[in-house]
Enzyme design. Structure first.
Site, PDB file in Angstrom:
ATOM      1  N   ARG A  50      56.248  13.203  18.312  1.00  0.00           N
ATOM      2  CA  ARG A  50      56.769  12.980  19.702  1.00  0.00           C
ATOM      3  C   ARG A  50      58.337  13.072  19.658  1.00  0.00           C
ATOM      4  O   ARG A  50      58.866  12.510  18.640  1.00  0.00           O
ATOM      5  CB  ARG A  50      56.384  11.734  20.157  1.00  0.00           C
ATOM      6  CG  ARG A  50      54.927  11.545  20.551  1.00  0.00           C
ATOM      7  CD  ARG A  50      54.240  10.346  19.977  1.00  0.00           C
ATOM      8  NE  ARG A  50      52.655  10.235  19.818  1.00  0.00           N
ATOM      9  CZ  ARG A  50      51.792  10.030  20.828  1.00  0.00           C
ATOM     10  NH1 ARG A  50      52.270   9.743  22.086  1.00  0.00           N
ATOM     11  NH2 ARG A  50      50.544  10.248  20.905  1.00  0.00           N
TER      12      ARG A  50
ATOM     13  N   GLY B 127      44.331  -2.676  21.482  1.00  0.00           N
ATOM     14  CA  GLY B 127      44.032  -1.476  20.635  1.00  0.00           C
ATOM     15  C   GLY B 127      42.888  -0.701  21.380  1.00  0.00           C
ATOM     16  O   GLY B 127      42.009   0.183  20.664  1.00  0.00           O
TER      17      GLY B 127
ATOM     18  N   ARG C 192      40.381  12.986  20.392  1.00  0.00           N
ATOM     19  CA  ARG C 192      41.255  13.920  20.788  1.00  0.00           C
ATOM     20  C   ARG C 192      42.196  14.911  19.800  1.00  0.00           C
ATOM     21  O   ARG C 192      42.200  14.328  18.781  1.00  0.00           O
ATOM     22  CB  ARG C 192      42.239  13.423  22.083  1.00  0.00           C
ATOM     23  CG  ARG C 192      43.053  12.286  21.376  1.00  0.00           C
ATOM     24  CD  ARG C 192      44.173  11.694  22.543  1.00  0.00           C
ATOM     25  NE  ARG C 192      45.043  10.787  21.787  1.00  0.00           N
ATOM     26  CZ  ARG C 192      46.300  10.403  22.448  1.00  0.00           C
ATOM     27  NH1 ARG C 192      46.381  10.594  23.821  1.00  0.00           N
ATOM     28  NH2 ARG C 192      47.035   9.740  21.925  1.00  0.00           N
TER      29      ARG C 192
ATOM     30  N   ASP D  70      58.281   8.741  24.364  1.00  0.00           N
ATOM     31  CA  ASP D  70      57.170   8.710  23.505  1.00  0.00           C
ATOM     32  C   ASP D  70      55.987   9.305  23.937  1.00  0.00           C
ATOM     33  O   ASP D  70      55.058   9.634  23.223  1.00  0.00           O
ATOM     34  CB  ASP D  70      56.774   6.952  23.286  1.00  0.00           C
ATOM     35  CG  ASP D  70      56.733   6.177  24.604  1.00  0.00           C
ATOM     36  OD1 ASP D  70      57.608   6.072  25.331  1.00  0.00           O
ATOM     37  OD2 ASP D  70      55.646   5.872  24.732  1.00  0.00           O
TER      38      ASP D  70
ATOM     39  N   GLY E  59      49.545   2.430  19.060  1.00  0.00           N
ATOM     40  CA  GLY E  59      48.904   0.978  19.074  1.00  0.00           C
ATOM     41  C   GLY E  59      47.382   0.759  19.296  1.00  0.00           C
ATOM     42  O   GLY E  59      46.696  -0.270  19.154  1.00  0.00           O
ATOM     43  N   ARG E  60      46.932   2.155  19.713  1.00  0.00           N
ATOM     44  CA  ARG E  60      45.508   2.186  20.043  1.00  0.00           C
ATOM     45  C   ARG E  60      44.706   3.504  19.698  1.00  0.00           C
ATOM     46  O   ARG E  60      43.670   3.773  19.817  1.00  0.00           O
ATOM     47  CB  ARG E  60      45.111   2.001  21.438  1.00  0.00           C
ATOM     48  CG  ARG E  60      45.877   2.800  22.412  1.00  0.00           C
ATOM     49  CD  ARG E  60      45.049   2.286  23.817  1.00  0.00           C
ATOM     50  NE  ARG E  60      46.034   2.962  24.741  1.00  0.00           N
ATOM     51  CZ  ARG E  60      45.860   2.983  26.029  1.00  0.00           C
ATOM     52  NH1 ARG E  60      44.434   2.436  26.272  1.00  0.00           N
ATOM     53  NH2 ARG E  60      46.544   3.572  26.998  1.00  0.00           N
TER      54      ARG E  60
HETATM   55  P1  AMP Z   1      51.112   4.828  26.851  1.00  0.00           P
HETATM   56  O1  AMP Z   1      52.103   4.642  28.093  1.00  0.00           O
HETATM   57  O2  AMP Z   1      49.759   4.578  27.117  1.00  0.00           O
HETATM   58  O3  AMP Z   1      51.427   6.062  26.150  1.00  0.00           O
HETATM   59  O4  AMP Z   1      51.420   3.696  25.815  1.00  0.00           O
HETATM   60  C1  AMP Z   1      52.802   3.127  25.568  1.00  0.00           C
HETATM   61  C2  AMP Z   1      52.749   2.368  23.983  1.00  0.00           C
HETATM   62  O5  AMP Z   1      51.771   1.138  24.184  1.00  0.00           O
HETATM   63  C3  AMP Z   1      52.014   3.243  23.085  1.00  0.00           C
HETATM   64  O6  AMP Z   1      52.894   2.770  21.680  1.00  0.00           O
HETATM   65  C4  AMP Z   1      50.518   2.893  22.876  1.00  0.00           C
HETATM   66  O7  AMP Z   1      50.195   2.733  21.672  1.00  0.00           O
HETATM   67  C5  AMP Z   1      50.588   1.265  23.264  1.00  0.00           C
HETATM   68  N1  AMP Z   1      49.607   0.738  24.039  1.00  0.00           N
HETATM   69  C6  AMP Z   1      49.130   1.054  25.159  1.00  0.00           C
HETATM   70  N2  AMP Z   1      47.953   0.466  25.599  1.00  0.00           N
HETATM   71  C7  AMP Z   1      47.601  -0.271  24.427  1.00  0.00           C
HETATM   72  C8  AMP Z   1      46.570  -0.999  24.028  1.00  0.00           C
HETATM   73  N3  AMP Z   1      45.498  -1.520  24.982  1.00  0.00           N
HETATM   74  N4  AMP Z   1      46.798  -1.678  22.932  1.00  0.00           N
HETATM   75  C9  AMP Z   1      47.643  -1.393  21.907  1.00  0.00           C
HETATM   76  N5  AMP Z   1      48.717  -0.812  22.259  1.00  0.00           N
HETATM   77  C10 AMP Z   1      48.626   0.013  23.354  1.00  0.00           C
HETATM   78 MG    MG Z   2      51.919   6.995  24.918  1.00  0.00          MG
END
Ligand code: AMP
Ligand code: MG
Length: 478
Positions: A177, A120, A170, A246, A91-92
């Protein structure tokens, strides 16, 4: 090689379009290069001396597209806090392509098809944390994604408060995953599931290609790597904080750093993630959750391999974990022989550490110079009698060692880091960076990459964590 001579490849895009979304990064306002990591530049075949700051800044900000690069976000699902979520994905994060076996990815570079309600973006605070900790983990010998560089910006990003937007570049040998497999299993797309398994074999497990049970062997290897990864987390007191499927790498490396922590005083039930009220991802639950997550992966692979075969590989998890943990902990104690009751000795130590509120890192470091005088160790505990009793046992156990005291000290000083990047240390660098001073970020990069060395200007960071900063919980927002 210079940055502009680089040619990236994008093998993932040979899969069908359901696997990804081709999307360009959205640049940040007024980007500023905060830090470059020469070690990772070299990994990529780039000459750090020839890296041009402006080019690097533009690469991270998405305004310099390298030859061969076709940016894309990856599709995946996952179990979050025990519940299945079908539509996650990058998502980002936006992948740029691969170089020297490393998949380059920008984190925080704008929305993709998978952003849902998100913006994002990533904030400077969490980007500094990810940038530094991945290098610290690597230097401790713990498999992890790496990071090449970090930019800050004047872009305002809304979290609990307004924060600066930032981007980390990174990299990982693979960004697949557990949740990548789950996506195709749960949507009943078994042909695509097989394509993903084939891709994963190509990318990360080519040694199994052509063998009869290639998918099973791949799973067995993922079980082993995951068990050993989590054993290494436990050995240094690392709490990941968000072990959703994930965030579990199919190649058994640590990825997606969020509200993680290196524990300060040892506390078996420690929960670093403020939003994890039940403690699902507490320190002592990590081994169990690793297993639970592998069960989800086995389930997702069940159209490709029979349940019985997957299950029998999964049953090895406990052995892999225990063997690795015992090996790592014996090394931390400087034991170069194996005795059956070593596990009792270790269990007793962890209870002594917990009861005495002992800060793990200075404790093991001090133990690395122990030769009979206990004063320095006893100064680290609130329960000196218990530690004294334990040291009696340790003294006896050491008589079975084959190495000399000097050899043991040398080995332990290479095993027990003087520095881990505790949260309060990272926070100091973040506070300075938010005020526009990035010196400390770069100081910490050096410390992160050389955790066993003396850094005389930063002696303070090697000591016990100040009580007001001990074992705090962190917000998940990043
Ligand atoms: P994480 O727990 O940070 O690994 O994120 C879990 C999910 O939420 C993943 O699909 C990320 O891409 C999405 N995500 C987290 N933060 C954001 C954001 N600020 N904008 C868009 N997607 C996000
Ligand atoms: Mg994640």
């Amino acid at each position: 090689m210079k940055l502009t001579d680089v040619i990236l490849t994008t093998p993932y895009l040979d899969l069908s379009t359901i696997f990804y979304h081709e999307v360009s990064p959205t640049p940040l306002k007024n980007p500023l290069l905060v830090s470059v990591n020469p070690e990772v530049a070299q990994l990529l075949g780039l000459n750090p001396a020839h890296l041009n700051d402006k080019e690097l800044e533009n690469l991270l900000n998405g305004t310099l597209l390298l030859e061969g690069s076709r940016p894309y976000a990856m599709c995946y699902a996952g179990h979050q806090f025990g519940y299945y979520v079908q539509r996650l994905g990058d998502g980002r994060a936006i992948n740029l392509g691969a170089l020297n076996g490393w998949n380059l990815q920008l984190k925080g570079s704008g929305v993709t098809r998978y952003s849902r309600q998100g913006d994002g973006r990533a904030v400077l605070r969490s980007s500094i944390r990810e940038y530094l900790i991945s290098e610290a983990m690597n230097a401790l010998g713990i498999p992890t994604s790496r990071a090449l560089a970090l930019i800050s910006s004047d872009e305002k990003v809304a979290r609990e408060r307004w924060e600066r937007g930032a981007i980390v570049l990174r990299l990982a040998p693979s960004w697949i995953r557990f949740g990548s497999f789950e996506y195709f299993f749960h949507t009943n797309k078994h042909k695509e599931l097989e394509s993903l398994a084939d891709f994963c074999l190509q990318e990360s497990f080519p040694q199994f290609i052509g063998s009869e049970d290639a998918y099973l062997k791949m799973f067995a290897e993922i079980v082993k790597r995951t068990a050993e990864l989590i054993a290494s987390w436990q050995s240094v007191g690392f709490n990941h904080g968000v072990m959703n499927t994930d965030n579990m790498s199919a190649i058994g490396i640590t990825i997606d750093y969020g509200p993680f922590a290196f524990m300060d005083t040892f506390e078996s039930g420690y929960i670093c993630n403020h939003t994890d009220a039940q403690g699902r991802y507490s320190y002592d639950n990590q081994p169990r959750i690793g297993y639970w997550n592998l069960e989800r992966l086995a389930h997702a692979l069940s159209p490709l391999v029979t349940h019985e075969k997957l299950q029998s590989e999964l049953e090895q998890y406990g052995n892999y974990f225990t063997n690795q943990l015992m090996q790592l902990l014996r090394a931390k104690l400087g034991l170069d022989t194996t005795q059956e009751n070593d596990s009792d000795l270790l269990r007793a130590l962890f209870s002594v550490m917990e009861n005495g509120r002992i800060d793990m890192t200075p404790f093991f470091r001090t133990l690395s110079r122990y030769e009979g005088n206990r004063d320095a160790l006893l100064a680290l505990t609130l329960a000196p009698n218990q530690l004294n009793e334990w040291l009696e046992r340790y003294d006896v156990r050491l008589t079975d060692n084959s190495s000399s005291v000097d050899e043991r000290h040398r080995q332990m000083l290479r095993t027990n880091p003087k520095y881990v990047l505790k949260n309060y240390i990272l926070q100091e660098a973040i506070d300075e960076a938010e005020g526009g001073n990035y010196t400390r970020v770069n100081d910490l990069l050096r410390i992160a990459q050389n955790p066993y060395d003396e850094h005389s200007d930063f002696e303070r960071y090697a000591g016990v964590t100040p009580p007001q900063h001990t074992n705090l919980k962190l917000s998940c927002s990043s």
